[in-house]
Every structure is written in C-alpha cells, then in structure tokens.
Design a protein around this motif. Sequence first.
Motif, PDB file in Angstrom:
ATOM      1  N   HIS A 176     -20.683  32.167 -28.290  1.00  0.00           N
ATOM      2  CA  HIS A 176     -21.145  30.903 -27.721  1.00  0.00           C
ATOM      3  C   HIS A 176     -19.956  29.998 -27.394  1.00  0.00           C
ATOM      4  O   HIS A 176     -19.936  29.334 -26.347  1.00  0.00           O
TER       5      HIS A 176
ATOM      6  N   TYR B 272     -24.123  38.952 -23.479  1.00  0.00           N
ATOM      7  CA  TYR B 272     -23.583  38.189 -24.602  1.00  0.00           C
ATOM      8  C   TYR B 272     -23.613  39.049 -25.854  1.00  0.00           C
ATOM      9  O   TYR B 272     -24.345  40.036 -25.934  1.00  0.00           O
TER      10      TYR B 272
ATOM     11  N   ASP C  71     -29.315  42.555 -20.088  1.00  0.00           N
ATOM     12  CA  ASP C  71     -28.920  41.167 -19.800  1.00  0.00           C
ATOM     13  C   ASP C  71     -28.575  41.022 -18.328  1.00  0.00           C
ATOM     14  O   ASP C  71     -28.989  40.069 -17.660  1.00  0.00           O
TER      15      ASP C  71
ATOM     16  N   CYS D 198     -31.536  41.078 -16.071  1.00  0.00           N
ATOM     17  CA  CYS D 198     -32.313  39.817 -16.107  1.00  0.00           C
ATOM     18  C   CYS D 198     -31.563  38.666 -15.436  1.00  0.00           C
ATOM     19  O   CYS D 198     -32.027  37.535 -15.475  1.00  0.00           O
TER      20      CYS D 198
ATOM     21  N   GLU E 179     -17.937  27.906 -19.124  1.00  0.00           N
ATOM     22  CA  GLU E 179     -18.681  26.904 -18.339  1.00  0.00           C
ATOM     23  C   GLU E 179     -17.838  25.676 -18.055  1.00  0.00           C
ATOM     24  O   GLU E 179     -17.992  25.028 -17.022  1.00  0.00           O
TER      25      GLU E 179
ATOM     26  N   LYS F 208     -28.712  37.450 -16.452  1.00  0.00           N
ATOM     27  CA  LYS F 208     -27.958  36.650 -17.420  1.00  0.00           C
ATOM     28  C   LYS F 208     -26.573  37.261 -17.602  1.00  0.00           C
ATOM     29  O   LYS F 208     -26.345  38.426 -17.303  1.00  0.00           O
ATOM     30  N   ARG F 209     -25.675  36.451 -18.165  1.00  0.00           N
ATOM     31  CA  ARG F 209     -24.361  36.980 -18.506  1.00  0.00           C
ATOM     32  C   ARG F 209     -24.525  37.750 -19.799  1.00  0.00           C
ATOM     33  O   ARG F 209     -25.153  37.239 -20.742  1.00  0.00           O
TER      34      ARG F 209
ATOM     35  N   SER G 255     -18.524  31.212 -24.235  1.00  0.00           N
ATOM     36  CA  SER G 255     -19.385  30.813 -23.100  1.00  0.00           C
ATOM     37  C   SER G 255     -19.158  29.352 -22.742  1.00  0.00           C
ATOM     38  O   SER G 255     -19.124  28.993 -21.564  1.00  0.00           O
TER      39      SER G 255
ATOM     40  N   GLN H 166     -27.637  31.953 -26.484  1.00  0.00           N
ATOM     41  CA  GLN H 166     -28.676  32.836 -25.955  1.00  0.00           C
ATOM     42  C   GLN H 166     -29.437  33.484 -27.111  1.00  0.00           C
ATOM     43  O   GLN H 166     -28.879  33.735 -28.171  1.00  0.00           O
TER      44      GLN H 166
ATOM     45  N   GLU I  29     -27.254  34.957 -30.124  1.00  0.00           N
ATOM     46  CA  GLU I  29     -25.826  35.076 -29.795  1.00  0.00           C
ATOM     47  C   GLU I  29     -25.006  34.528 -30.963  1.00  0.00           C
ATOM     48  O   GLU I  29     -25.376  33.513 -31.565  1.00  0.00           O
TER      49      GLU I  29
END
Lengths: 379, 459
Positions: free
Chosen positions: B25, B133, B125, B128, B32, B130-131, B28, B12, B20
Amino acid sequence: MESKATTKLNVNGDKILESAMTDDALKIDNRLLKLKRLDVLGLSRFERLRWMYLMRVQHIEINRIMSDLRELLKPDIDVNIISIIGMTGAGKTTLANGLRTNLKEAVFGAVPRCEQPVLLVKAPANGDKSFSWKSLYHRILVEAEEPLPDAKRSVLMDAGHMVISLNARTGLDPLRLAIESMLKNRNVKVLIIDEVLHLLRFGNYSAVMDTLKSLADSHLTKLILVGAYNLSELMQDYGQVAKRSEILHYRRYHIDVDEDKAEFLRVLKVLQSLWPCREVPDLSIVGDLLMKANLGCIGLLKGSLMRLASLQMESKNEKFSSVLLKKAVKSKKLLSVIEAEVLAGEAELVGATYGESMFADEAQQAILKTLDTSVRCET
Amino acid sequence: MKTTLLYGFAPQGVGTGQVEHLQSHLLSLAYEHCLSAKKMVDRVLHPLHRNHSHRVNTTYGWSTSHGRFMLGIDNRTEDWICAMEYATGRTDLTNSTLFPLGNVINGEHLLSGTLQHCHLCFQSDIDCGKRPYRRLLWQVKHVQCCPIHHIGLVESTCGAFANDRVTPSRRVNLGGVCPGCGSIGYKCLPIVDLTASTSQIWTSVQIQDALAHLSLIANADLTSVKASISSYAKNSDSLNQIALQAGISKSALWRWIHFPKAKMSLGHSLKVAAATGISLVGFLTGDLMRADIVVEIDIERARKRHKEVNLGDLHKRLQQAIETPTTLKKVADEFEVSTEFVRRHFPELAAEMIKLFADVKSEDLWTVRKKVFQEVESVLLTLCSQNQPLTIRNAGLVSGVIWFPTSLQARIFNELRTALGWKTLGNPETLEFGPPMKFRINNSKQRLRNATEQAKGEL
C-alpha cells in the motif's frame, strides 16, 4: 504644492494601503476577523485598513452568481468549463476567494480530510515571453498541498511493462501526471483559475483551451475561469469549448435601474458602517455621485472608500474633509478608459451568458406563458 | 480541517482475507503521488516523529527484509501503522498487517523470508482492470499455496534475461511489478503450476479466514480463549491427547493454558485447531462453536491417528476384552486409537468394560489388603510376645522388609498398635483411611485384643 514631508507621508500611506489590500493571507487576519468596529478603532492604521478590507459585503450580484454556479456545478449538468467575466476591479478575485469557501460548505458539505473538492489557483504572470504551463501546474500542486511538488517523476507503461521515464523529472509530463492523479485521488470537483488572461496573453488560444479542457476531462473536474472581458471572445469563438461551457457575467449596477441603485446605496451604507475611523462621514449624501464615479461597481467602490479612509487617517487628528473625496476616486480620464472597456465588454456579452437563451427574448414570453398553463399532472 | 499529507484511498481487498499488505500500500501511495517510495518515506513519513506527539519511528527496514518490519506484531509495525494512518487519515491500516494477531499469538516464525505470489491472482487483478497488488496472506510463513486457485506460491524473482532487465535508475518499485524488468504481474517468470497438498490448502484457507476477521481477533480476550480450550479439553480428550494429536509437546500446551500471559505461535495454533476440529479463527477468539470452513475438497487434518481402523476387528477385540478383564486403554493402544475414539464408536461396550475392570480391580485390591492386615497383625503379636517396642523399625526387622512410613503396612501398623496400648498419635490427617478401611481396622484391633488377652490368659 505639497511639501516633501507631505509627499513622503502620502507615499508611505499608499504603501500601507497597498499591503492592506493584498489577497494573500496574513497572520493577523484570523484575529482581525473576530473583531467588531469599536474594537478595531484603537488599532494601528494598517490593521484598521486590513480589517475593513477583510469585511465582505453580500449583495445581489454575488448571490446571483452563486445561485447560477450551484446549478451549473451539479454532476448531471453537462457543463465542464464555466467562465466568470467582469470588469477590471469589480472584485472577481474576491469573488473567487469567496467561492472557494462557499462552494466547499454549501455545495459539497462535509468531505473526508483526504479530499479537496475545490481548488483555487492564480495563473502566473512571470514576465516570460510565453506562458509557462510548468508554473501553472506547479501552482496547482502547491495549492492542493501535494507533497514534494518538485520531486515528481513519470512512469511509462508499454506492452505490459512499467519503467521510469528517461526524462522522469524534467518537462511537463511528471507534473501533468501528478495533477491528473491528484484530481482523481483528492476527488477535486472544481478547479478555479483566476487571472486567466495570463494564460491567453500570448495567443494560441486553441492550444491553451485544449489543454485546459483535457485537464477538466481527466477526472470530470469542472473548471471555473475567472477573468476580464477579453476572455469572452475566446469562450464564444472556440467551438469545442462553447459546446460544454457557460459564461456568467459579473455585472455592475446601473444608475438608471432603480433596483440596482437601491442595492448600490445599501452596500454603501454597509461599508460606511465599517468605517475604520472615529469620525464617520455620511456618504449617502453623495451616493449617486459615488455610483457614477465608480461605474456602479462594488469592487471599485470599496477601493475608493478604502483610499478615502486611508487619506482620512493621514489627516490631522484623522479629521474627515470632503476634499479628500477628490483624491479617493479615480481620475476622469482613467474612468472614461475603463468605462469604454466595460461598455464594449458588456455589448460583447449580450445574449452570450447563462440564461440568455432564445427563450429569454420578450417575443417568446407569450409562448412560454402558454406552456405554463398547458402543464398537466398525470395520475 | 487540514488536508491529509497523502491520499486516503483504501488498501485493495480491505476487509477480506485478500487484503493488500501495508508495504504494498505504501508503494501504491508513492506511485499515485508520482514520487519514489524512498523520497516519500524520507521526506514525508520520517519527519512525522519530529512534529507530532505520537510515537513514530520509521526505519529504513521497509525496503530491506521486504518490509517485514511493517507487517509483523512488534512496536516497529505499530509505529508504521501510526505514521501511515496519520498521513492518510485512514483508521483501518492495522488490518493490513499481522499486528492484531499479536493479541493472541507470539511472533515466532510468523513472516516468510522471501516475497512470494500467486501468478493467477495477479492475472485476475489485471483482467479486472486493477493494478496487481501483494496480499498480506502471501507473507505469512505457513502459507505455501493460494487458497483461491489451489496452486503453490512462487518466489517473486525476475525471470527475464539479462538484456531485458532495466537499469536500477529506471526500476519501478510497486507491489505487483517485477523490479528487475518492469513486467506487470511478474509475467517474466515461467508459469509452473505447483499442485498444493490438501493440508497446505487447508492451512492457507484458515489463515485467509483469520485475516478476514482480524478485528475480531484483535478484540479477543486471551484468558477466555484459554478457558474455552481448557473446558473443551475437560469435556473431551485431555490436554495430553490434544497435544499428542496436534504433534506439539504437552508441556507447551500446558504452559499455554496455565500461564496467563503465555502465547502460542501461529504454527502451534494451527496444529491445535486442526487436532480439535475447530477453525483457526474459532481457536484464536475462543469461539469453539464456530464451524470450520467448508473447503470444496477432501481435507486430511493433521491428526496423530494416521491408521485406518477396522471397526469390525475392534468390536471383536472389545468383546474378548470383556471376558478376560482388560482395561479400555490397553485395547485402544493395541489399535493405536484414543479411548475417546473407542467410546464414540462403541459406547455400550466401552462402558461395560470400564465397569467390569473396576470390579475386578476392587476385588484384587481387597485381597491384597487382607494380606497386609494379616502381616501387620502377625508382626504386632510377635513384637508383643517378645516385649519389643511397637515401632515401625522393629516391625521392619521382624518382617525382614523396610516399611516406609507412608506405605500401607506402616499406616495400618500405626492404627493397630494403639489398640495394644501404644500411646502415640495415629496417622496424620492426610493419611486417614476411609470408612471401609476403618471398619476393617476396628475388626483387626478387636482381633488383636482378643489374641493378646488369650495369650495373657495362657500365661
């Protein structure tokens, strides 16, 4: 009466033929695909049969299916589930394998390495009394080359908090979440499920279709279900599915139709040119009979020819004899059973496939012609 | 072509100063993939070093020290970057670490020892969709506040009561999620808006800008950076002035300029940038024309001159200094400013002072030299009258003071004694006099010859 030695040889021959006709990728495939017929003639029996099996013949019916698929797979077309229905042995699995390669290249072009626009998975038949979604999900993850498919876990989100679920690694949740994440992150546009009959064998069609539909909706992935004629009943009767689905009929060639007959005989000639023995029979002499004996189906024809080639390889000095033809094609009784199923299936699909709308009726043709002439260009 | 091992989505904020960091990352990616981060590292990333030719040596340090090994400028960070770029198919993960800065700075005091965050950034965040970060910016040691919201960073600890915390087996390891209670965006911590000082804001803005230009800094040539600063120093203040204003030792700055491979720490780089008015990115790339970032508040730079100078008083003092010749430096020191400051504000007065003092200085100087000539001539005549050898030792005995060989007296003595027939070489080349002195020396020689002849005539 055949001797024991001949029987043993036949059994062995059948095993070689069966293993040569497997859909699984073998290590020798890449090498064989690069060879021409003359290079192949010196190889072993198994390799020659495998080479013939790997050779794909394009014909009109496949081209039509591909063309229809390209139209239906466009992102602005509101069709989420496409079913490809055909008779047993028609070559649907071969078609599905071909789709995976052709769609990637023709429809989606060059994509980043991290993406997989097309996935193909075979629905499992694991002998259980009910269908195993876990097995299917696991297969989808394996096909997508997902790391550690056995170690997936689910995370719960509740009131601004994130915790690992109590049954994090058991049940369907982790696999389902993993698949949804995979479809999103790998940007999967098309998921092809072959042998869909295995999903539907145990009834409860609505539950199966609801699950498949939600899978498709999670990331706007289009589903292609490949199966036999018994799939058509489900696709037509279930309203939720019928709304956003289309049926493609993988037809056989009819002997009464001149174009079909010509195409069938052309394919026969092409297959003959791939004969894996030095002595090549002129099968065009019995072309009509072969068309009847294989119900006009290219898949059955190829199967018959492969069996014929295998029998020829077993004969002394690999000499061809017309007697071998008797054993290469299906028996009359079996053929009649298949034909009855095919006829019933074809009747079921009349007016149900893609392009067979009311505008396809002959009665409407005159109106459509008027429409064509009435088009005007605005400057 | 084979599909990548892991998903290839971008970190991000990539390409900006709010990028990020690599460890966030990685977490993340694990989320995922619906895997625990430890399993993903152990069974996907670690085996890479066995199967592939590039050097990959990921250690367990990713979880301890808050992933510091993944964010710094050493070989371990490079290994992590290689492994993750191979696994994801991305080529820009180096900009999620401070590795590109290693081209121009050393790793001294670079990363903070604790995890910290800005709660407003996390909230934005979430707003918006988003997760939340973790930004790379927050892990740099010198960053103490958020450059966007101008509030102090808080340490990322769990603020939940013991009953509300989650058992270790159910904890989620993700950048913006509290591992203690699972709160997304660390909402378990009480909101305390710590007002940041202007210098803290300036520092964080500079570092944010540097992180947005990491690829530029990675390609900077350290030699040309030093050459730019060196030429800047010649044109304005000297290096010593810069060091003084920056509050770093002169030797450190000198060493950095003159040793090709020497690198400065980020802290020192910030101080020098502040002292010279160049932006941090301009300093690290050698682009001195790069304008400093405009920040919408008053910024007090970290300069050595702290006092406000009354320019009226300074003007009066300069005028006085002209009447009683005083050096410009003395006046500048009285007001605790640099000579450059005086020259900038009063260029004409400063120029007049410099010229005046030069004249006064030269007049004094010739008076002194005249006395030296007289002394040396007197010593020579005394030695001649006593028929003593014309050595520097004898001259010292006569004058009562030891003359060192490089002293003015000794050098003039060397020149003049040859006029009296002393057969030795004169001064070495390095001690040669200029034309004005040579003219006076010749006059002095003539006087000595006349005096000795007169003395001989009298005898």
